[in-house]
Scaffold this motif. Sequence first.
Motif: not given
Length: 228
Positions: A69-80, A125-134, A136-138, A163-167
């Motif tokens: 994601l060029p031009g999208v900071s990790v903070e912005d990507a995580t929020e979006m 219908v999904q369980y959704n978990m967000v985990r912020r780690e040094p 990366q965000t899972l 399913s999962g996403t790593v930022i």
Amino acid sequence: SRIASKMAEGDDTSSSPFTEADVQRILDEEKGDAAQEGWLRMKQTSDLEIWRKKVPDVDIHLVKGFLRLPGVSVEDATEMITNLDVRRQWDKQFYIIETLEEHKDYKVVYWVVKLPPPCSDRDVVQYNMVRREPGQTLVLYKNASHPKAPVSSNYVRGETILSGTVIRPDEQDPNSSRVSILLQNDLKGWIPKFIVNFVVANAPGSWREELLKFHRDVYSKEKEASNE
């Protein structure tokens, strides 16, 4: 382990449905060697790779995508990606995104995904978990059910296997980010294979373009205005 101890904390109402094994599987599959572990590349560009592989005893392919994601900071990507109020503004794959229940460590979310004709739209219908780690965000998704979202004749109820996403930040550019997506979703019902293949191969690229467009046209401008 650190992950296990965090998982065990729970909250006042419910402990997390996610296990250390769920987290580890996402990270292991993301790092898995494509050729040796049965991965087949479906698409590749300078900013996008899509792979899939057959999983033993499961009819549904596991798909993974690597997106820059060029031009999208990790903070912005995580929020979006993780803030569902923002997500529903740009993620056009889903025309309903609704939080049904929220806990300290996870939430229950209802999604409706639009499919091309002649297929019926799917809901899940999904369980959704967000985990912020040094570094990366899972973001993890797992199949769920909830009384606020009973099975409806308007949609075919899909199933999320895992399913999962790593930022992460882009190592070459601190103002950009990289996202890994892993998907294993059973769309259920009748659906032609060519449509399944089309959706799987094109969804991550479309998702990326929608995110980049919203970030450029709306999100970054609103952020600048709020900082003035």
